[in-house]
Design a protein around this motif. Structure first.
Motif, PDB file in Angstrom:
ATOM      1  N   ASN A  69       0.815  -1.209   0.000  1.00 54.27           N
ATOM      2  CA  ASN A  69       0.000   0.000   0.000  1.00 54.27           C
ATOM      3  C   ASN A  69       0.855   1.267   0.000  1.00 54.27           C
ATOM      4  OD1 ASN A  69      -2.366  -1.608   0.179  1.00 54.27           O
ATOM      5  ND2 ASN A  69      -2.143  -1.722   2.395  1.00 54.27           N
ATOM      6  N   VAL A  70       1.774   1.339  -0.969  1.00 54.77           N
ATOM      7  CA  VAL A  70       2.688   2.481  -1.030  1.00 54.77           C
ATOM      8  C   VAL A  70       1.921   3.771  -1.284  1.00 54.77           C
ATOM      9  CG1 VAL A  70       4.594   3.495  -2.325  1.00 54.77           C
ATOM     10  CG2 VAL A  70       4.625   1.068  -1.758  1.00 54.77           C
ATOM     11  N   LYS A  71       0.976   3.738  -2.220  1.00 56.95           N
ATOM     12  CA  LYS A  71       0.221   4.946  -2.541  1.00 56.95           C
ATOM     13  C   LYS A  71      -0.665   5.368  -1.377  1.00 56.95           C
ATOM     14  CE  LYS A  71       0.264   4.154  -7.533  1.00 56.95           C
ATOM     15  NZ  LYS A  71      -0.533   3.947  -8.761  1.00 56.95           N
ATOM     16  N   LEU A  72      -1.251   4.386  -0.681  1.00 51.40           N
ATOM     17  CA  LEU A  72      -2.057   4.717   0.488  1.00 51.40           C
ATOM     18  C   LEU A  72      -1.189   5.319   1.580  1.00 51.40           C
ATOM     19  CD1 LEU A  72      -4.804   4.616   1.883  1.00 51.40           C
ATOM     20  CD2 LEU A  72      -4.258   2.308   2.665  1.00 51.40           C
ATOM     21  N   SER A  73       0.016   4.769   1.745  1.00 46.12           N
ATOM     22  CA  SER A  73       0.940   5.309   2.739  1.00 46.12           C
ATOM     23  C   SER A  73       1.345   6.729   2.375  1.00 46.12           C
ATOM     24  CB  SER A  73       2.170   4.408   2.841  1.00 46.12           C
ATOM     25  OG  SER A  73       3.107   4.933   3.751  1.00 46.12           O
ATOM     26  N   ALA A  84       3.690   3.838 -11.172  1.00 48.68           N
ATOM     27  CA  ALA A  84       4.280   3.151 -10.023  1.00 48.68           C
ATOM     28  C   ALA A  84       5.359   3.995  -9.340  1.00 48.68           C
ATOM     29  CB  ALA A  84       4.863   1.804 -10.452  1.00 48.68           C
ATOM     30  N   PHE A  85       5.756   5.101  -9.967  1.00 43.74           N
ATOM     31  CA  PHE A  85       6.764   5.998  -9.395  1.00 43.74           C
ATOM     32  C   PHE A  85       6.060   7.239  -8.857  1.00 43.74           C
ATOM     33  CE2 PHE A  85       9.215   3.222 -11.986  1.00 43.74           C
ATOM     34  CZ  PHE A  85      10.489   3.197 -11.452  1.00 43.74           C
ATOM     35  N   ILE A  86       6.138   7.442  -7.556  1.00 43.66           N
ATOM     36  CA  ILE A  86       5.417   8.519  -6.879  1.00 43.66           C
ATOM     37  C   ILE A  86       6.399   9.641  -6.570  1.00 43.66           C
ATOM     38  CG2 ILE A  86       4.003   9.114  -4.889  1.00 43.66           C
ATOM     39  CD1 ILE A  86       3.357   6.107  -4.663  1.00 43.66           C
ATOM     40  N   SER A  87       6.154  10.802  -7.140  1.00 41.22           N
ATOM     41  CA  SER A  87       7.042  11.951  -6.940  1.00 41.22           C
ATOM     42  C   SER A  87       6.283  13.083  -6.267  1.00 41.22           C
ATOM     43  CB  SER A  87       7.614  12.421  -8.282  1.00 41.22           C
ATOM     44  OG  SER A  87       6.575  12.807  -9.170  1.00 41.22           O
ATOM     45  N   GLN A  99       9.703   8.059   3.537  1.00 42.72           N
ATOM     46  CA  GLN A  99       8.891   6.867   3.298  1.00 42.72           C
ATOM     47  C   GLN A  99       9.733   5.708   2.774  1.00 42.72           C
ATOM     48  OE1 GLN A  99       5.528   7.521   0.734  1.00 42.72           O
ATOM     49  NE2 GLN A  99       4.821   5.413   0.850  1.00 42.72           N
ATOM     50  N   GLN A 100      10.555   5.943   1.750  1.00 40.04           N
ATOM     51  CA  GLN A 100      11.461   4.921   1.226  1.00 40.04           C
ATOM     52  C   GLN A 100      12.882   5.456   1.064  1.00 40.04           C
ATOM     53  OE1 GLN A 100       9.916   3.243  -2.424  1.00 40.04           O
ATOM     54  NE2 GLN A 100       8.267   2.151  -1.397  1.00 40.04           N
ATOM     55  N   ASP A 101      13.188   6.556   1.701  1.00 30.40           N
ATOM     56  CA  ASP A 101      14.470   7.231   1.516  1.00 30.40           C
ATOM     57  C   ASP A 101      15.188   7.333   2.859  1.00 30.40           C
ATOM     58  OD1 ASP A 101      16.589   8.779   0.759  1.00 30.40           O
ATOM     59  OD2 ASP A 101      15.435  10.595   0.370  1.00 30.40           O
TER      60      ASP A 101
END
Length: 449
Positions: free
Chosen positions: A3-7, A281-284, A291-293
């Motif tokens: 749920n990356v987009k939800l996060s 799929a790439f959220i900018s 979050q992932q950094d």
């Protein structure tokens, strides 16, 4: 990561200053209508000593006072918050503002004052006396709840005064960023995109020989910082189209419209539909997030340290606090498994080549700038060497050890030209030699990876 987009959406809401106050305002509106409905129900008759028993004029005066005071206090609280944000931006850097905006305590405080104000207004408009041309109505239960909310708001105001005075303290800011760093490490390492390569396989040997010639790039449609990658969606796309995908970027990097996101093999399958699916799929966004950094919270601690040792502030003790927190994070990282760049699907077929963050690169992020700008401060330089000695005890990886030795050498070399006193340099050189000797002794008794 699920749920990356939800996060990402939740992170945006959490860092906004309106969400919790808006929810509390809606709750206050619902509470007002519920209480008024109960007051209009003849079956509900509650008579306790703490219930409001006055007339319409007293009720109107009471709720009017509560409403007026609450909106005044809310405006004052908002002004104090803005001042705190200005102080944070000047002392710790503008990138720390997002951390203050995410502070739940401030949002609840503002929401409490606004909710009490809205509740009081909604109840106040329903109160009628005998001479008002309406049937007399004094909602005793609703007025009592409004009084209770006013008392709660006083307690919240006391909390806010304490909270506003502590939230901008350097120790509190550094601790919060350090907690973000540890949470990011736990969330990302090891990161799962499919599953890692089996021990008997070497991912690079499974890359087709024609990959470089036949793979085609898919380019970004957006400009901004890459905040997250929906890895599950990418794996689904790779399996659906039978692709091998080589990621060219990782979270935290700045994307330009038209820059390469991935290389896709075989390139003949690249079309508009696939390009859109992979771009989705790439959220900018406008700013980096943790979050992932994992580099982002490290850079935040580094920024605080650099501002602290700048000539205008000259606060090495805050810089030392940052170094201590960075050391704790790197010790945590040294014990984690960094994921393989080669990721497989459930059928053990290579689907991804991912160039993620590595320990040596994170060491550079953590120490290079502090070393460069703090070389004239003996205490800061000594603490950097002590940090390296501490991190070395948490890993038996030879590559990590070599990188730590390299940073220790650079610290020693920079201090030679940065320190004005010869004795300070001798103390640092002595500490450096102790660290190198300890590492050599440790290496001689261990089988390194």
């Amino acid at each position: 990561m699920k749920n990356v987009k939800l996060s990402k959406f939740w992170g945006q809401i959490h860092s906004s200053y309106w969400f919790i106050p808006a929810v509390m305002a809606v709750a206050a509106t619902a509470l007002a209508f519920i209480m008024l409905t109960l007051d209009r129900t003849d079956k509900v008759k509650i008579n306790y000593w703490w219930m409001y028993t006055g007339g319409a004029n007293g009720a109107q005066s009471l709720l009017g006072t509560v409403a007026g005071s609450m909106i005044s206090v809310a405006a004052t609280a908002f002004s104090i918050t803005i001042v705190a944000l200005q102080l944070a931006a000047s002392n710790f850097g503008p990138r720390l503002l997002r951390n203050f905006m995410q502070d739940t305590g401030n949002q609840i405080v503002l929401g409490t004052f606004i909710s009490t104000f809205i509740y009081s207004l909604l109840v106040l408009r329903t109160i009628h006396g005998e001479g008002d041309g309406y049937e007399q109505f004094v909602p005793q239960l609703s007025i009592t709840v409004g009084t209770i909310l006013a008392i709660i708001s006083i307690g919240v105001l006391i909390y806010f005064i304490h909270h506003a005075s502590t939230i901008i303290q350097a120790s509190n800011v550094i601790q919060n960023v350090s907690e973000d760093l540890h949470l990011t490490i736990k969330r990302l390492f090891p990161e799962k995109i499919g599953h890692g390569e089996p021990e008997h396989r070497q991912g690079f040997a499974e890359i087709p020989s024609s990959f470089a010639a036949e793979a085609l790039p898919i380019r970004s449609n957006n400009t901004g910082y890459l905040q997250a990658i929906d890895d599950q969606e990418l794996m689904k796309i790779a399996c659906q189209y039978n692709l091998l995908i080589h990621l060219q970027v990782r979270p935290g990097k700045f994307l330009l419209q038209g820059s390469d996101l991935v290389l896709v093999f075989p390139g003949e399958k690249v079309n508009k539909k696939l390009t859109k699916q992979i771009n989705d799929a790439f959220i900018s966004g406008e700013e980096r997030t943790e979050q992932q950094d994992v580099e982002f919270p490290i850079y935040q601690l580094v920024e605080i340290a650099l501002r602290a040792i700048s000539p205008g502030i000259n606060d090495p003790f805050t810089a030392i606090r940052c170094i201590d927190r960075i050391t704790a994070g790197l010790c945590h990282l040294a014990q984690r498994n960094f994921p393989s760049p080669y990721r497989y699907d459930d059928n053990n077929k290579l689907r991804f080549i991912v160039e993620g963050a590595d320990f040596q690169g994170l060491l550079d992020c953590a120490f290079n700038q502090i070393r460069q700008y703090g070389k004239s401060d003996a205490e800061v330089t000594m603490r950097l060497l002590e940090a390296i000695a501490t991190i070395a005890t948490y890993t038996n990886n030879s590559k990590y050890q070599a990188s730590l030795c390299h940073h220790a050498q650079m610290i020693l070399q920079d201090s030679r030209g940065g320190l004005s006193q010869e004795q300070d340099y001798k103390d640092i050189e002595q500490r450096y030699n102790e660290i190198i000797n300890n590492l050599n002794d440790y290496n001689s008794h261990k089988n390194w990876d």
